[in-house]
Design an enzyme around this catalytic site. Structure first.
Site, short mmCIF file in Angstrom:
data_model
loop_
_atom_site.label_atom_id
_atom_site.label_comp_id
_atom_site.label_asym_id
_atom_site.label_seq_id
_atom_site.Cartn_x
_atom_site.Cartn_y
_atom_site.Cartn_z
N TYR A 261 0.79 -1.23 0.00
CA TYR A 261 0.00 0.00 0.00
C TYR A 261 0.83 1.28 0.00
CZ TYR A 261 -3.64 -3.33 1.16
OH TYR A 261 -4.50 -4.39 1.14
N HIS B 253 -8.92 1.35 -5.69
CA HIS B 253 -8.07 0.40 -4.95
C HIS B 253 -6.62 0.82 -5.15
CE1 HIS B 253 -11.43 -2.18 -4.08
NE2 HIS B 253 -11.80 -2.03 -5.34
#
Length: 145
Positions: A24, A101
């Site tokens: 991430y 996302h």
């Protein structure tokens, strides 16, 4: 029409910056909110933000958006793959929305390949890191008169 976008971040996104940085990145949720607000301002919008680890809180925020928002950007986190209720809330308010996302969910575990939102989202941004939020703003802004 109100020139406001609701930014919704779902479960575990409050851990951005420290959770699995190899997946991430190191940007925090505050960084995401700032980046989104800057992109929105450049497109003539303001942003209201909500992050929760609780599905009902997210649904309530989506319902409230129909009163004063023109669009929604949502990163539903793990609820992407499990929540019919979140899908129903988003279709029920009838606002254009972007599904975002940070990681490329299609390059990850098989269970992440299914999204309950993909076929009803006006915009999908996948795997662009946190820059995907700004991309979502620009794409949604182009759809809103």
């Amino acid at each position: 029409m109100t020139r406001r976008i609701l930014l919704v971040n779902g479960p575990n996104l409050n851990l951005l910056g420290s959770r699995e940085p190899e997946v991430y990145g190191t940007a925090t949720l505050a960084d995401v909110e700032h980046l989104t607000a800057e992109a929105a301002a450049a497109a003539g919008f303001e942003v209201r933000v909500v992050q929760s680890n609780h599905e009902g809180v997210l649904i309530d925020a989506i319902h409230a958006a129909r009163e004063d928002c023109a669009a929604i950007i949502i990163n539903p986190g793990g609820l992407t793959h499990t929540s019919v209720s979140l899908r129903d809330a988003l279709t029920g308010v009838a606002l254009p929305f972007a599904e975002v996302h940070i990681s490329d969910v299609y390059a990850r575990e098989e269970f992440r390949h299914h999204s309950y939102l993909h076929d009803v989202a006006a915009v999908r941004v996948i795997g662009e890191g946190v820059d995907g939020y700004a991309s979502a703003v620009r794409q949604l802004a182009a759809l809103i008169p």
